[in-house]
Each structure stands twice: as C-alpha cells, then as structure tokens.
Design an enzyme around this catalytic site. Sequence first.
Site, short mmCIF file in Angstrom:
data_model
loop_
_atom_site.label_atom_id
_atom_site.label_comp_id
_atom_site.label_asym_id
_atom_site.label_seq_id
_atom_site.Cartn_x
_atom_site.Cartn_y
_atom_site.Cartn_z
N ASP A 206 0.86 -0.99 -0.03
CA ASP A 206 0.01 0.20 -0.03
C ASP A 206 0.75 1.10 -0.02
OD1 ASP A 206 -2.67 1.06 0.64
OD2 ASP A 206 -1.72 1.92 2.18
N GLU A 260 14.05 -15.58 0.54
CA GLU A 260 14.59 -16.67 1.16
C GLU A 260 13.64 -17.60 1.18
OE1 GLU A 260 15.04 -15.76 5.49
OE2 GLU A 260 16.34 -14.09 4.98
C1 GLC Z 1 -4.19 3.06 -0.60
C2 GLC Z 1 -5.47 2.31 -0.53
C3 GLC Z 1 -6.38 2.93 -0.24
C4 GLC Z 1 -6.15 3.77 1.37
C5 GLC Z 1 -4.86 4.42 1.09
C6 GLC Z 1 -4.22 4.68 2.43
O1 GLC Z 1 -4.44 4.02 -1.65
O2 GLC Z 1 -6.00 1.56 -1.64
O3 GLC Z 1 -7.75 2.32 0.16
O4 GLC Z 1 -7.28 4.53 1.74
O5 GLC Z 1 -3.93 3.49 0.53
O6 GLC Z 1 -3.76 3.61 3.03
#
Ligand code: GLC
Length: 532
Positions: A206, A260
């Site tokens: 993310d 790993e």
């Molecule tokens: C990314 C995710 C989204 C979230 C953001 C903050 O863009 O896809 O849903 O709100 O990160 O974590």
Amino acid sequence: MTTQANDDWWRDAVVYQVYPRSFADGDGDGTGDLQGVRGKLPYLRELGVDAIWLSPFYTSPLADGGYDVADYRDVDPRFGTLADFDAMASDAHALGIRVIVDLVPNHSSDLHVWFQQALAAAPGSPERERYMFRDGLGETGELPPNDWESIFGGRAWTRVPDGQWYLHLFAPEQPDLNWENPEVRTEFHGVLRFWLDRGVDGFRIDVAHGMIKAEGLPSVGRTSDDGGRQVEMLGSEPLPYFDQDGVHDIYREWRPILDEYPGGRMAVAEAWVDSPERLARYIGRDELHQAFNFDFMMAEFDAESFRTIIDKSLAEADLVGAPTTWVLSNHDKFRHVTRYGDGVIGLRRARAATLLMLSLPGSAYLYNGEELGLNEVLDLPDELREDPSFKRTGESRDGCRVPLPWGGTLEEGFRFNPDGQGTPWLPQPAKWESLTAQAQESDPESTLNFYRAALRLRRELPALGGGKVQWIDSPEGVLAFRRDPGVVVVTNIADRPVTLAELGLSGTPLLTSSPVPTPGTLPADTTLWLLG
Ligand code: GLC
C-alpha cells in the site's frame, strides 16, 4: 495454468481482490470475514482465478476500512482469528489458489500501541521518533510545520496537546511512520516474515511510493487555497512526500527476505509516480516484482485511448523487464460498469473492456463483484458512508464497497450463514436481486458465466497470458490484434457494427463479451476472441 516456471506464477496470473468486509459473511453479523472467504473458495476456484489478494483484515478501528492497522500481526475480531486465516490459506492452497495479503507500511492506526506510546511520551523521546512529530511554525508553534496536504483533504498535520504536530498523509487516524528510524525497518522485516511463515504467496504494498519524505520536509508551495489540491499533482508532478529515492533502499532490504522463502513469493506495488522511468525503479531483481498500472482503469471507454495505453504499458513493461498488470476496478475507484455509462450500456461496455483486458500480456487484477456485473452504488445515504475522505471532500469510495449479493434473494444475499441475524453493513440496492451469484448461476449469458468462460479459455490457450500484441489494421473505433499462437482479439467501440470480412479476418469464434445476433458481424461495444 501458467506456462512459466512456478516461481514466476505471478507474471500472467489472474488475481481476484477480496475486500474482506464486503466479500462474504461467514457468521451472519453483516460484516464479511475470513470464514466467509474460506466458504467461497470453491466459487473462486470455479471462477478460475490463480490468486486472491485480500485487502487488510488486521486489527483495526476501520477508520479507513482497515488501511489503518493497529496490529500488523493479528486479525481483527470482526474478520475472525489467525486460526481462521490459516484455515482459509490452507484451503486456498489445496485448491491451487495463491494468497496475497495487503501490507500497509506508510502509516499505522492511531490506535497502534506505538502511536499510543508516542502520544504519552515527551517530544524528542524514542517513542515519538517512530512517527513524524515536529514542532510547529509561528511564534508559539501554532502553525503546521509545512504546507503538506492530506490525500483525503485538509492539511496533513494534526497538533497534539503538548503543541507538537504529527504527519498523516491520509486521515488523522493514520499517522505516518518514520522510516528513517531503523526500529521501524526492523519491525516490518518481522511483519513480512510473520506472514511469509504463515504461507502467504505475496504482498500488495500500500502506498509503496510513500514512506520516505524529502529531507527537511520542504513545503510544496501550492495548496488548495491557491492552485488546487496537492493530490491533483500525484502521478504527474514531483511531491516532496512521495517517490523519494530513499524508498528504494527499503525494497532492497525486503527482496532478500522474500527470496529466502520457496515457491515464488512476490510483491506488487501500489505506486503513483510521475513517469514510466520512475515506476521502473520499483521493479527488478533487487526490489519488487510488479507495480500496478492504473492507466487502463483511468482511460475513457474509447478505442484510441485504449490503444495508446496498451502500447504505452507494453513499452513500460519492456523498460521494467516484467510483464505489466491490468486492472479495471478496485476498492478505490468507481466500478467500471458505472464509469462506462451504467445500466445496460455500462455493463455491455464493461464486459467488452474486461475481455479486452484478459487478452493482454501480463497479469490481470479483478475486483470482487465485477464478475457479477455490479455497478457503483451511487445513492447510499450520507450517514452510512464511512470513507474518511467523504467528510473532508465529499468524494466517497463506499459505493464500490457494498457487500456482494450471493443468495437467491437480497435478504439472504450477504448472509453466508442462513441462521445469521445481521444485515449487510452497507445496504444493497434492490436491483441487485437479479445480479446475485445464485441468480446468475443457471443463465448461460450471465456476467458470472461470461467471466468463467473467459478465464477458462485464458488458462487453456497458450496465446493468452504472456507474449506479444501484434496490431492488425482496422477502421476507426475498432481494435484488432493477434496473440500468437492462433488467437485474434477484436474490440468494436465504433458506433456501428463491423463485419469480420471488412477486417479481413476469419476463424472460429471462441467467446464474445455480449451475444452476437448475426454471425460474422460484431455489434458495437463488443469484444470477440477468435481462433484464427
Ligand atoms: C491506498 C489504498 C486506499 C487507502 C490508502 C491509505 O491507496 O488503496 O484504500 O485509503 O492507501 O492507506
């Protein structure tokens, strides 16, 4: 399934995104959970996906639907337990389905024990050093340390009672971690290993372009008050809080950990950067395996834009040395049925775009519910909307997060356990009655059966998955290309039917995205796979 060696499974995989809260409800409380996912694995196997990617199911106050993690090593009780995760992953593997989990390293929840300790500790303490605390500007520190804005609207700084400010590029409940601090790095190495040891096949990273901020935290020099929101610069102009060179050191530390473990453990980056060259830097032998390519999703339903994006994406893939990814819907964007006009036309176009996407080289990411042809739910009551950006900007991602309709009737739709008492955490629209998985099961022309047929052919035909795209000359509004050996793909986005004869094509039709009333003639807004 895949023509490449096992470790390269991800290169042409079809990955199905599960939004756990909304996918399937195993205990009947109105919220989806891991038991629900487990129960639907046979459905996913029949659908024909190679892997599932689960959006966060970790302990979380759900201030941002779980992208605010309070404990990276546990499951939120609403979604189940670690034992439920293990049982689900083990069943998935037994069915030949890989499991990718979401890792949220840029920020934690404000309820994470580290942040709670930081709030209780004094400025300058080691506890505060795990996050981005700064003194404010102005005579008494009453102004934020710089002009940075939150992606969800408003400023990216919140002041705590002792006068310091902390950075949150997203909601105030999502404080940014300090990745310059070795303790943070070590902690995440442990988190990676925790899930790798439990057998996960990969991670979706993310905000993979976040984490490292420009030295000195310089102001952008433009805010919503003067030149428009900073978020509008994302993906086109450099920002001091995204895509800093230092972020690559983090991935160079992660890659040996992934390597790993046996069996091709991978990572896919959610990275919004401003050029293909910048994106290419995230990928490779010593960093991550793939990055999302969002261009296809952002394009208009238009032959010219699709063609431009396909060419650009394939060129980028060459630059990166890894096959590209394709995606039309996810939990952050309006569902593609609705983007393309909603209703009958929107669905018809969505199916055409899906069949086009599934014929392209690389991996394809599907979002739960798109196989049912679900639309974006636009008329949710405001008081039920939970997206943190809604309160700040009026923009809401709740409409693509409405629980999936499973059963024969909407009432039982989300109740995987028929004895359960709950109703779905967001209401399903009445018109989904005809879109339930059960209702679509026996209709050979349903969207569900269309997806199944497309994924089956994609698995069976060596031409689809890896390889090249060879364009065939075609009239305006029509995309036609060959995928060797032996498959021709035609998408008609012109405002008239086209005949295969006028395209100089012949062969046996394998699949069309919508019924074709006159053999040899492709109606508008339709994709055809042809053996020829
Ligand atoms: C990314 C995710 C989204 C979230 C953001 C903050 O863009 O896809 O849903 O709100 O990160 O974590």
